[in-house]
Write a protein that holds these residues in place. Sequence first.
Motif, PDB file in Angstrom:
ATOM      1  N   TRP A  30       0.683  -1.082   0.128  1.00 38.29           N
ATOM      2  CA  TRP A  30       0.157   0.016  -0.139  1.00 38.29           C
ATOM      3  C   TRP A  30       0.979   1.340   0.048  1.00 38.29           C
ATOM      4  CZ3 TRP A  30      -2.858  -2.881   4.374  1.00 38.29           C
ATOM      5  CH2 TRP A  30      -3.838  -3.816   3.706  1.00 38.29           C
ATOM      6  N   ASP A  61     -11.928  -1.516   8.259  1.00 38.12           N
ATOM      7  CA  ASP A  61     -10.320  -1.471   8.417  1.00 38.12           C
ATOM      8  C   ASP A  61      -9.725  -1.832   9.707  1.00 38.12           C
ATOM      9  OD1 ASP A  61      -8.128  -0.923   6.346  1.00 38.12           O
ATOM     10  OD2 ASP A  61      -7.684   0.562   7.722  1.00 38.12           O
ATOM     11  N   LEU A  73      -7.636   1.101   3.943  1.00 34.94           N
ATOM     12  CA  LEU A  73      -8.338   2.484   4.102  1.00 34.94           C
ATOM     13  C   LEU A  73      -7.327   3.747   3.839  1.00 34.94           C
ATOM     14  CD1 LEU A  73     -10.875   3.958   3.839  1.00 34.94           C
ATOM     15  CD2 LEU A  73     -10.936   3.821   6.648  1.00 34.94           C
ATOM     16  N   HIS A  74      -6.226   3.598   4.691  1.00 36.92           N
ATOM     17  CA  HIS A  74      -5.403   4.750   4.576  1.00 36.92           C
ATOM     18  C   HIS A  74      -4.490   4.720   3.328  1.00 36.92           C
ATOM     19  CE1 HIS A  74      -2.009   7.334   6.162  1.00 36.92           C
ATOM     20  NE2 HIS A  74      -0.973   6.735   5.511  1.00 36.92           N
ATOM     21  N   LEU A  76      -6.191   4.198   0.280  1.00 35.76           N
ATOM     22  CA  LEU A  76      -7.030   4.775  -0.274  1.00 35.76           C
ATOM     23  C   LEU A  76      -7.354   6.336  -0.001  1.00 35.76           C
ATOM     24  CD1 LEU A  76      -9.540   4.525  -2.363  1.00 35.76           C
ATOM     25  CD2 LEU A  76     -11.094   4.001  -0.466  1.00 35.76           C
ATOM     26  N   ASP A  77      -7.249   6.578   1.188  1.00 35.18           N
ATOM     27  CA  ASP A  77      -7.349   7.887   1.424  1.00 35.18           C
ATOM     28  C   ASP A  77      -6.164   8.679   1.162  1.00 35.18           C
ATOM     29  OD1 ASP A  77      -9.536   7.699   3.487  1.00 35.18           O
ATOM     30  OD2 ASP A  77      -8.302   7.743   5.136  1.00 35.18           O
ATOM     31  N   ASN A  78      -4.853   8.300   0.901  1.00 39.17           N
ATOM     32  CA  ASN A  78      -3.989   8.907   0.363  1.00 39.17           C
ATOM     33  C   ASN A  78      -3.953   9.072  -1.442  1.00 39.17           C
ATOM     34  OD1 ASN A  78      -2.050   8.803   2.676  1.00 39.17           O
ATOM     35  ND2 ASN A  78      -1.098   6.953   2.046  1.00 39.17           N
ATOM     36  N   PHE A  80      -7.169   9.549  -2.424  1.00 40.81           N
ATOM     37  CA  PHE A  80      -7.907  10.761  -2.807  1.00 40.81           C
ATOM     38  C   PHE A  80      -7.180  11.958  -2.618  1.00 40.81           C
ATOM     39  CE2 PHE A  80     -11.642   7.903  -2.434  1.00 40.81           C
ATOM     40  CZ  PHE A  80     -12.378   8.463  -3.170  1.00 40.81           C
ATOM     41  N   THR A  81      -6.137  12.079  -1.817  1.00 42.72           N
ATOM     42  CA  THR A  81      -5.292  13.291  -1.500  1.00 42.72           C
ATOM     43  C   THR A  81      -4.683  13.652  -2.386  1.00 42.72           C
ATOM     44  OG1 THR A  81      -5.164  12.920   1.049  1.00 42.72           O
ATOM     45  CG2 THR A  81      -3.782  14.335  -0.112  1.00 42.72           C
ATOM     46  N   GLN A  84      -6.964  14.850  -5.514  1.00 39.81           N
ATOM     47  CA  GLN A  84      -7.274  16.254  -5.460  1.00 39.81           C
ATOM     48  C   GLN A  84      -5.972  17.067  -5.782  1.00 39.81           C
ATOM     49  OE1 GLN A  84      -8.665  17.162  -1.380  1.00 39.81           O
ATOM     50  NE2 GLN A  84      -9.870  18.977  -2.159  1.00 39.81           N
ATOM     51  N   LEU A 131     -18.467   3.343   1.747  1.00 41.00           N
ATOM     52  CA  LEU A 131     -17.391   4.054   0.501  1.00 41.00           C
ATOM     53  C   LEU A 131     -18.169   5.216   0.068  1.00 41.00           C
ATOM     54  CD1 LEU A 131     -16.415   0.859  -1.110  1.00 41.00           C
ATOM     55  CD2 LEU A 131     -14.915   2.164   0.263  1.00 41.00           C
TER      56      LEU A 131
END
Length: 133
Positions: A30, A61, A73-74, A76-78, A80-81, A84, A131
């Motif tokens: 990941w 998670d 989940l971390h 996936l958060d990365n 999205f960051t 953006q 999600l």
Amino acid sequence: MTIVKSLKGEYQIKNGYGPEKASQVMQEHWNTYITDEDFRSMSSNGLTAMRIPVGSWIAQDQTPPKPFVGGSLHGLDNAFTWAQKYRMKVIVDLHAVQGSQIGNDHNGTRDGFQEWGDSNIKDTVAVIDFLAK
């Protein structure tokens, strides 16, 4: 019984390596498979979106069902960051659900069995709701 020469998918990785080593292997995956640099490169080459496959256990998670390990989940958060940051979109692909919808190693199966059915619909919809938030 099928003997495999390599571990494929999170289910086999956890069962093959055991909980501690599997967690290390998945964290390394990941943290390195897709990075900020990948998003920068894709964006600079005109790509506007990235599809990211996830397993249903991402909704749990911190304490995912066995044999899966937490941490996705971390990642996936990365994503999205970074998306953006580079003005890209993310397409979240619920690629693996409880019961394995097609029985392949890349969608949460145990040894090739497809067990997804009516009893899994409620849980699958709950993951989609998670999600979407």
